[in-house]
Write a protein that holds these residues in place. Structure first.
Motif, PDB file in Angstrom:
ATOM      1  N   ALA A  38     -25.212  91.294   9.302  1.00  0.00           N
ATOM      2  CA  ALA A  38     -25.472  90.978   7.900  1.00  0.00           C
ATOM      3  C   ALA A  38     -26.775  90.209   7.763  1.00  0.00           C
ATOM      4  O   ALA A  38     -27.077  89.335   8.574  1.00  0.00           O
ATOM      5  N   VAL A  39     -27.531  90.544   6.719  1.00  0.00           N
ATOM      6  CA  VAL A  39     -28.754  89.820   6.398  1.00  0.00           C
ATOM      7  C   VAL A  39     -28.759  89.552   4.900  1.00  0.00           C
ATOM      8  O   VAL A  39     -28.363  90.401   4.096  1.00  0.00           O
ATOM      9  N   MET A  40     -29.169  88.352   4.517  1.00  0.00           N
ATOM     10  CA  MET A  40     -29.188  87.969   3.109  1.00  0.00           C
ATOM     11  C   MET A  40     -30.468  88.445   2.441  1.00  0.00           C
ATOM     12  O   MET A  40     -31.550  88.386   3.032  1.00  0.00           O
ATOM     13  N   LEU A  41     -30.328  88.894   1.186  1.00  0.00           N
ATOM     14  CA  LEU A  41     -31.460  89.391   0.404  1.00  0.00           C
ATOM     15  C   LEU A  41     -31.611  88.538  -0.848  1.00  0.00           C
ATOM     16  O   LEU A  41     -31.084  88.865  -1.910  1.00  0.00           O
ATOM     17  N   PRO A  42     -32.336  87.414  -0.763  1.00  0.00           N
ATOM     18  CA  PRO A  42     -32.506  86.569  -1.944  1.00  0.00           C
ATOM     19  C   PRO A  42     -33.359  87.252  -2.996  1.00  0.00           C
ATOM     20  O   PRO A  42     -34.138  88.163  -2.681  1.00  0.00           O
ATOM     21  N   PRO A  43     -33.227  86.859  -4.268  1.00  0.00           N
ATOM     22  CA  PRO A  43     -34.047  87.456  -5.316  1.00  0.00           C
ATOM     23  C   PRO A  43     -35.530  87.409  -4.972  1.00  0.00           C
ATOM     24  O   PRO A  43     -36.044  86.417  -4.460  1.00  0.00           O
ATOM     25  N   ASP A  44     -36.210  88.504  -5.253  1.00  0.00           N
ATOM     26  CA  ASP A  44     -37.627  88.665  -4.943  1.00  0.00           C
ATOM     27  C   ASP A  44     -38.234  89.489  -6.071  1.00  0.00           C
ATOM     28  O   ASP A  44     -37.535  89.916  -6.999  1.00  0.00           O
ATOM     29  N   GLU A  46     -33.562  86.886 -13.208  1.00  0.00           N
ATOM     30  CA  GLU A  46     -34.255  87.156 -11.953  1.00  0.00           C
ATOM     31  C   GLU A  46     -33.362  87.959 -11.006  1.00  0.00           C
ATOM     32  O   GLU A  46     -33.815  88.912 -10.364  1.00  0.00           O
ATOM     33  N   ARG A  47     -32.102  87.584 -10.962  1.00  0.00           N
ATOM     34  CA  ARG A  47     -31.181  88.311 -10.093  1.00  0.00           C
ATOM     35  C   ARG A  47     -30.912  89.711 -10.631  1.00  0.00           C
ATOM     36  O   ARG A  47     -30.876  90.680  -9.860  1.00  0.00           O
ATOM     37  N   ASP A  48     -30.729  89.854 -11.946  1.00  0.00           N
ATOM     38  CA  ASP A  48     -30.533  91.184 -12.524  1.00  0.00           C
ATOM     39  C   ASP A  48     -31.680  92.118 -12.141  1.00  0.00           C
ATOM     40  O   ASP A  48     -31.461  93.257 -11.703  1.00  0.00           O
ATOM     41  N   ALA A  49     -32.912  91.639 -12.330  1.00  0.00           N
ATOM     42  CA  ALA A  49     -34.081  92.491 -12.076  1.00  0.00           C
ATOM     43  C   ALA A  49     -34.166  92.896 -10.611  1.00  0.00           C
ATOM     44  O   ALA A  49     -34.442  94.058 -10.276  1.00  0.00           O
ATOM     45  N   TRP A  50     -33.928  91.951  -9.711  1.00  0.00           N
ATOM     46  CA  TRP A  50     -34.016  92.222  -8.274  1.00  0.00           C
ATOM     47  C   TRP A  50     -32.933  93.192  -7.831  1.00  0.00           C
ATOM     48  O   TRP A  50     -33.194  94.172  -7.130  1.00  0.00           O
ATOM     49  N   GLU A  51     -31.698  92.949  -8.265  1.00  0.00           N
ATOM     50  CA  GLU A  51     -30.606  93.803  -7.813  1.00  0.00           C
ATOM     51  C   GLU A  51     -30.679  95.200  -8.424  1.00  0.00           C
ATOM     52  O   GLU A  51     -30.338  96.186  -7.757  1.00  0.00           O
ATOM     53  N   PRO A  69     -25.240  98.519  12.818  1.00  0.00           N
ATOM     54  CA  PRO A  69     -26.010  98.733  11.585  1.00  0.00           C
ATOM     55  C   PRO A  69     -26.369  97.405  10.919  1.00  0.00           C
ATOM     56  O   PRO A  69     -25.616  96.423  10.986  1.00  0.00           O
ATOM     57  N   LEU A  70     -27.510  97.390  10.257  1.00  0.00           N
ATOM     58  CA  LEU A  70     -27.993  96.208   9.546  1.00  0.00           C
ATOM     59  C   LEU A  70     -27.682  96.377   8.058  1.00  0.00           C
ATOM     60  O   LEU A  70     -28.194  97.294   7.411  1.00  0.00           O
ATOM     61  N   ILE A  71     -26.845  95.489   7.538  1.00  0.00           N
ATOM     62  CA  ILE A  71     -26.399  95.556   6.148  1.00  0.00           C
ATOM     63  C   ILE A  71     -26.985  94.380   5.376  1.00  0.00           C
ATOM     64  O   ILE A  71     -26.750  93.219   5.716  1.00  0.00           O
ATOM     65  N   GLY A  72     -27.765  94.675   4.350  1.00  0.00           N
ATOM     66  CA  GLY A  72     -28.294  93.635   3.482  1.00  0.00           C
ATOM     67  C   GLY A  72     -27.316  93.301   2.377  1.00  0.00           C
ATOM     68  O   GLY A  72     -26.675  94.191   1.816  1.00  0.00           O
ATOM     69  N   VAL A  73     -27.189  92.008   2.066  1.00  0.00           N
ATOM     70  CA  VAL A  73     -26.285  91.537   1.011  1.00  0.00           C
ATOM     71  C   VAL A  73     -27.091  90.687   0.036  1.00  0.00           C
ATOM     72  O   VAL A  73     -27.749  89.725   0.440  1.00  0.00           O
ATOM     73  N   SER A  74     -27.049  91.040  -1.243  1.00  0.00           N
ATOM     74  CA  SER A  74     -27.770  90.257  -2.241  1.00  0.00           C
ATOM     75  C   SER A  74     -27.120  88.890  -2.415  1.00  0.00           C
ATOM     76  O   SER A  74     -25.947  88.690  -2.085  1.00  0.00           O
ATOM     77  N   THR A  75     -27.876  87.937  -2.964  1.00  0.00           N
ATOM     78  CA  THR A  75     -27.422  86.546  -3.011  1.00  0.00           C
ATOM     79  C   THR A  75     -27.558  85.941  -4.401  1.00  0.00           C
ATOM     80  O   THR A  75     -28.241  86.467  -5.280  1.00  0.00           O
ATOM     81  N   TYR A  76     -26.925  84.797  -4.540  1.00  0.00           N
ATOM     82  CA  TYR A  76     -27.119  83.945  -5.701  1.00  0.00           C
ATOM     83  C   TYR A  76     -28.441  83.192  -5.571  1.00  0.00           C
ATOM     84  O   TYR A  76     -28.964  82.999  -4.463  1.00  0.00           O
ATOM     85  N   LEU A  77     -28.963  82.711  -6.694  1.00  0.00           N
ATOM     86  CA  LEU A  77     -30.071  81.765  -6.730  1.00  0.00           C
ATOM     87  C   LEU A  77     -29.646  80.653  -7.677  1.00  0.00           C
ATOM     88  O   LEU A  77     -29.506  80.874  -8.881  1.00  0.00           O
ATOM     89  N   GLU A  78     -29.388  79.469  -7.124  1.00  0.00           N
ATOM     90  CA  GLU A  78     -28.785  78.390  -7.899  1.00  0.00           C
ATOM     91  C   GLU A  78     -29.683  77.150  -7.901  1.00  0.00           C
ATOM     92  O   GLU A  78     -30.371  76.858  -6.921  1.00  0.00           O
ATOM     93  N   THR A  79     -29.655  76.411  -9.012  1.00  0.00           N
ATOM     94  CA  THR A  79     -30.387  75.149  -9.123  1.00  0.00           C
ATOM     95  C   THR A  79     -29.401  73.994  -9.033  1.00  0.00           C
ATOM     96  O   THR A  79     -28.194  74.151  -9.248  1.00  0.00           O
ATOM     97  N   GLY A  80     -29.917  72.814  -8.703  1.00  0.00           N
ATOM     98  CA  GLY A  80     -29.090  71.617  -8.661  1.00  0.00           C
ATOM     99  C   GLY A  80     -28.066  71.612  -7.556  1.00  0.00           C
ATOM    100  O   GLY A  80     -27.027  70.965  -7.672  1.00  0.00           O
ATOM    101  N   THR A  81     -28.323  72.333  -6.466  1.00  0.00           N
ATOM    102  CA  THR A  81     -27.383  72.400  -5.348  1.00  0.00           C
ATOM    103  C   THR A  81     -27.618  71.214  -4.411  1.00  0.00           C
ATOM    104  O   THR A  81     -28.760  70.910  -4.054  1.00  0.00           O
ATOM    105  N   ARG A  82     -26.544  70.561  -3.998  1.00  0.00           N
ATOM    106  CA  ARG A  82     -26.663  69.370  -3.143  1.00  0.00           C
ATOM    107  C   ARG A  82     -26.094  69.631  -1.756  1.00  0.00           C
ATOM    108  O   ARG A  82     -25.072  70.268  -1.604  1.00  0.00           O
ATOM    109  N   TRP A  83     -26.798  69.152  -0.740  1.00  0.00           N
ATOM    110  CA  TRP A  83     -26.247  69.007   0.601  1.00  0.00           C
ATOM    111  C   TRP A  83     -26.980  67.850   1.265  1.00  0.00           C
ATOM    112  O   TRP A  83     -28.198  67.713   1.165  1.00  0.00           O
TER     113      TRP A  83
END
Length: 236
Positions: free
Chosen positions: A47-53, A95-100, A8-22
């Protein structure tokens, strides 16, 4: 969609963060603690990630899934449940509230199995007209450290069917369910009476469960396996 042989394909909602470094980069980033996809995988699914949209795309996204997880994260904006902001409530993630919320509505409408984790359980409650306690002392350790406390199932509930005994669970939160949303029932409690799990009764054929703790931070896969089993069966 799962056909009985595919995972089965399970979607998982995600964070949306600013100022992230790598590396040399500092950019806006879509993030998800690795414990979430690993728990989905251990339970036998992909698992598949579901970023805010845009919220209007939620139904299309959910239609491609066998199951949905609304992950933990920041506090739900109190305006969503008609409350004034307590000074101890964190900054809004609109944005995350509205999407989720749109994802939850789409999953409920389509009968796609749904699991809310921590914030995800709280948002499920809000989506169905419930309210939240904005600050609950004693349910979080030092920042970045999961605590543990006992959770007792309510006999006869879906949660009790998955985890019939009292268990110690990994926890980190300072908000909780206050007034239950329409149709929801409490299916587990902490020792102090805090609602630790909620669900929609199975009569409607929908598999809907929320847990206040963080199963992705522990070793118990039973709650996620319940979602994956329902997803593989095509619903409730």
């Amino acid at each position: 969609m799962a056909n009985g042989t595919d995972r089965p394909l399970i979607g998982v909602s995600t964070y949306l963060e600013t100022g992230t470094r790598w590396g040399v980069w500092e950019l806006e980033a879509v993030l998800l603690p690795a414990g979430y996809p690993r728990l989905v995988q251990r339970a036998g699914a992909l698992a598949v990630m579901l970023p805010p949209d845009a919220p209007e795309h939620a139904a299309s996204a959910v239609a491609r899934l066998d199951g949905l997880v609304i992950a933990g994260g920041p506090d739900v904006e109190p305006a969503r449940y008609g409350a004034e902001r307590d000074p101890r409530t964190g900054p809004p993630a609109r944005e995350r509230d509205a999407w989720e919320l749109a994802l939850i509505g789409a999953a409920l409408g389509a009968g796609v199995p749904l699991l809310g984790i921590c914030r995800g359980m709280q948002l499920l409650n809000v989506a169905l007209g419930g309210s939240l306690v904005q600050h609950l002392p004693g349910h979080a350790e030092a920042p970045g450290v999961f605590g543990r406390h006992a959770v007792k199932p309510v006999p006869g509930t879906r949660y009790a069917g998955l985890v019939p005994e009292e268990t110690s669970v990994p926890t980190f939160h300072h908000q909780a369910v206050e007034r239950l949303g329409t149709g929801l029932v409490a299916s587990a409690y902490a020792e102090d009476g805090t609602v630790e799990a909620v669900e929609l009764p199975s009569a409607g054929g929908r598999w809907v469960l929320g847990v206040q703790w963080h199963p992705e931070a522990g070793d118990d896969v039973r709650v996620m396996r319940g979602l994956v089993t329902a997803a593989g069966c095509g619903g409730g």
